[in-house]
Design a protein around this motif. Structure first.
Motif, PDB file in Angstrom:
ATOM      1  N   ASN A   1       0.834  -1.205   0.000  1.00  0.00           N
ATOM      2  CA  ASN A   1       0.000   0.000   0.000  1.00  0.00           C
ATOM      3  C   ASN A   1       0.870   1.257   0.000  1.00  0.00           C
ATOM      4  N   VAL A   2       1.695   1.351  -1.039  1.00  0.00           N
ATOM      5  CA  VAL A   2       2.666   2.431  -1.196  1.00  0.00           C
ATOM      6  C   VAL A   2       2.523   3.009  -2.604  1.00  0.00           C
ATOM      7  N   VAL A   3       2.654   4.320  -2.747  1.00  0.00           N
ATOM      8  CA  VAL A   3       2.638   4.936  -4.074  1.00  0.00           C
ATOM      9  C   VAL A   3       3.829   5.871  -4.231  1.00  0.00           C
ATOM     10  N   ILE A   4       4.177   6.149  -5.484  1.00  0.00           N
ATOM     11  CA  ILE A   4       5.195   7.148  -5.810  1.00  0.00           C
ATOM     12  C   ILE A   4       4.480   8.360  -6.399  1.00  0.00           C
TER      13      ILE A   4
ATOM     14  N   LEU B   1      -4.168   3.370   1.537  1.00  0.00           N
ATOM     15  CA  LEU B   1      -2.828   3.928   1.373  1.00  0.00           C
ATOM     16  C   LEU B   1      -2.141   4.125   2.728  1.00  0.00           C
ATOM     17  N   LYS B   2      -0.874   3.674   2.800  1.00  0.00           N
ATOM     18  CA  LYS B   2      -0.127   3.784   4.050  1.00  0.00           C
ATOM     19  C   LYS B   2       1.156   4.603   3.933  1.00  0.00           C
ATOM     20  N   ALA B   3       1.705   4.698   2.728  1.00  0.00           N
ATOM     21  CA  ALA B   3       2.974   5.419   2.577  1.00  0.00           C
ATOM     22  C   ALA B   3       3.101   5.991   1.179  1.00  0.00           C
ATOM     23  N   VAL B   4       3.836   7.110   1.088  1.00  0.00           N
ATOM     24  CA  VAL B   4       4.049   7.797  -0.180  1.00  0.00           C
ATOM     25  C   VAL B   4       5.537   8.113  -0.321  1.00  0.00           C
TER      26      VAL B   4
ATOM     27  N   GLY C   1      -2.056   9.430   9.284  1.00  0.00           N
ATOM     28  CA  GLY C   1      -1.140   8.319   9.527  1.00  0.00           C
ATOM     29  C   GLY C   1      -0.384   7.847   8.312  1.00  0.00           C
ATOM     30  N   ILE C   2      -0.498   8.564   7.191  1.00  0.00           N
ATOM     31  CA  ILE C   2       0.248   8.195   5.992  1.00  0.00           C
ATOM     32  C   ILE C   2       1.693   8.677   6.120  1.00  0.00           C
ATOM     33  N   VAL C   3       2.629   7.766   5.924  1.00  0.00           N
ATOM     34  CA  VAL C   3       4.056   8.095   6.009  1.00  0.00           C
ATOM     35  C   VAL C   3       4.500   8.625   4.649  1.00  0.00           C
ATOM     36  N   ILE C   4       5.044   9.839   4.624  1.00  0.00           N
ATOM     37  CA  ILE C   4       5.498  10.448   3.371  1.00  0.00           C
ATOM     38  C   ILE C   4       7.002  10.684   3.456  1.00  0.00           C
TER      39      ILE C   4
END
Length: 345
Positions: A218-221, A242-245, A272-275
């Motif tokens: 659950n990670v995107v760029i 989504l959890k991280a970017v 709570g999304i890690v960027i």
């Protein structure tokens, strides 16, 4: 005479190095490792034991997903006591992602895991596959005073041995397809293979190899570009689950000063999304306190990716999230070098 106490396992996943042209259609098709040995008779001259296994069916590197990474980890773990080193034949397009992932998934690794491949099929006259394969095997078997010279996950390509999680594919046409911009090569192959022991990553805790098989994807760029729309950023940051970017910014970590953009980032971090901020530049490091355009990201709760590659940042986030860690723990671990993937000042 073979050195019976030295052995290497070759794992063939697929990719250009193991392809041959169909005489009727002209298309490149996968072929098995037995045929590979026919095209590289020099393998029989090696003075140590050599075994092989392969993915069935072989996979193009475009299809090398986290499930395939777990398969590789499982193969290495199950054969870890039998072999002194491992060579993974892999397509070039996603090799840097796979090498980065395995550097995290193989905790306490104390033996070489060398990824290699080729730009031309090994059956072609001018192939780079033979040299890449033979030298990778030699490196995987190399020891000094009974201990492996390179006990980490690496990529070997066009005479350079590079740390896997520091390497990116930079060229689709030339033989020098990979580059490690922010970390020097661990070895260079000429007449002799010249190693740089001070640069090689080693686990010194004495613990046994611990395999990790679960990743959270659950990670995107999110790559910034001039004219990027608010609706685009909002849509990406609002993806279900989504959890991280991985935020690819300009220069040393700079981004537009548009109020809506910062607002979107602040709201995402509060959810709570890690960027993590990484630079779009091939070389260099993120320094968010250098300019006002970067400082605003720091104040919004965005993490520095330091000098890490996008491939390394993506797979590290998948790895940490796969452990079920809460966002604050993931943020803490992203600031720490786990397998030599970042330089923390």
């Amino acid at each position: 005479m073979k050195q019976e106490n030295t052995s290497v396992l070759i794992i063939y996943t697929g990719g250009t190095i193991g392809m041959i042209k169909n005489a009727e259609t002209g298309a490149l098709e996968n072929f098995n490792f037995e045929q590979l040995q026919k095209h590289v008779p020099e393998l029989k001259k090696l003075d140590f034991n050599l075994d092989s296994c392969q993915f069935d069916p072989p996979r193009d590197s475009s299809d090398m997903e986290p499930e395939a990474w777990a398969d590789l980890v499982r193969i290495i773990y199950e054969n870890y006591e039998k072999y002194d080193g491992f060579v993974i034949l892999h397509g070039t397009d996603t090799m840097a992602y796979s090498a980065s992932a395995l550097s995290f998934m193989l905790e306490n690794l104390s033996k070489p895991v060398i990824f290699t491949g080729s730009q031309l099929p090994i059956g072609m006259l001018r192939t780079d596959g033979k040299e890449n394969l033979m030298t990778s095997i030699e490196i995987a078997a190399a020891k000094y005073r009974g201990k492996p010279l390179v006990p980490e996950v690496c990529i070997f390509f066009e005479n350079h041995l590079m740390r896997g999680n520091r390497t990116s594919k930079i060229n689709a046409e030339n033989f020098n397809a990979f580059k490690s911009y922010n970390y020097p090569p661990l070895a260079e192959a000429g007449i002799h293979i010249k190693y740089e022991p001070s640069l090689i990553h080693r686990y010194t805790n004495g613990k046994p190899l611990t395999p990790h098989l679960v990743l959270d994807t659950n990670v995107v760029i999110l790559k910034l570009f001039p004219g990027i729309q608010e609706s685009t950023v909002e849509a990406m940051l609002s993806l279900p689950g989504l959890k991280a970017v991985v935020l690819e910014t300009y220069g040393s970590g700079n981004a537009p000063r548009k109020p809506w953009f910062i607002k979107q980032l602040i709201e995402a971090t509060k959810r709570g999304i890690v960027i993590v901020n990484v630079t779009q530049c091939s070389a260099g490091s993120v320094e968010m306190d250098r300019y006002e355009t970067g400082l605003q990201l720091l104040q919004a709760g965005i993490l520095s990716g330091y000098d890490s590659t996008t491939e390394s940042t993506v797979t590290k986030l998948m790895f940490l999230l796969g452990h079920g860690l809460p966002p604050e723990e993931v943020r803490k671990m992203m600031k720490i070098s786990i397998a030599g993937e970042i330089t923390v000042k």
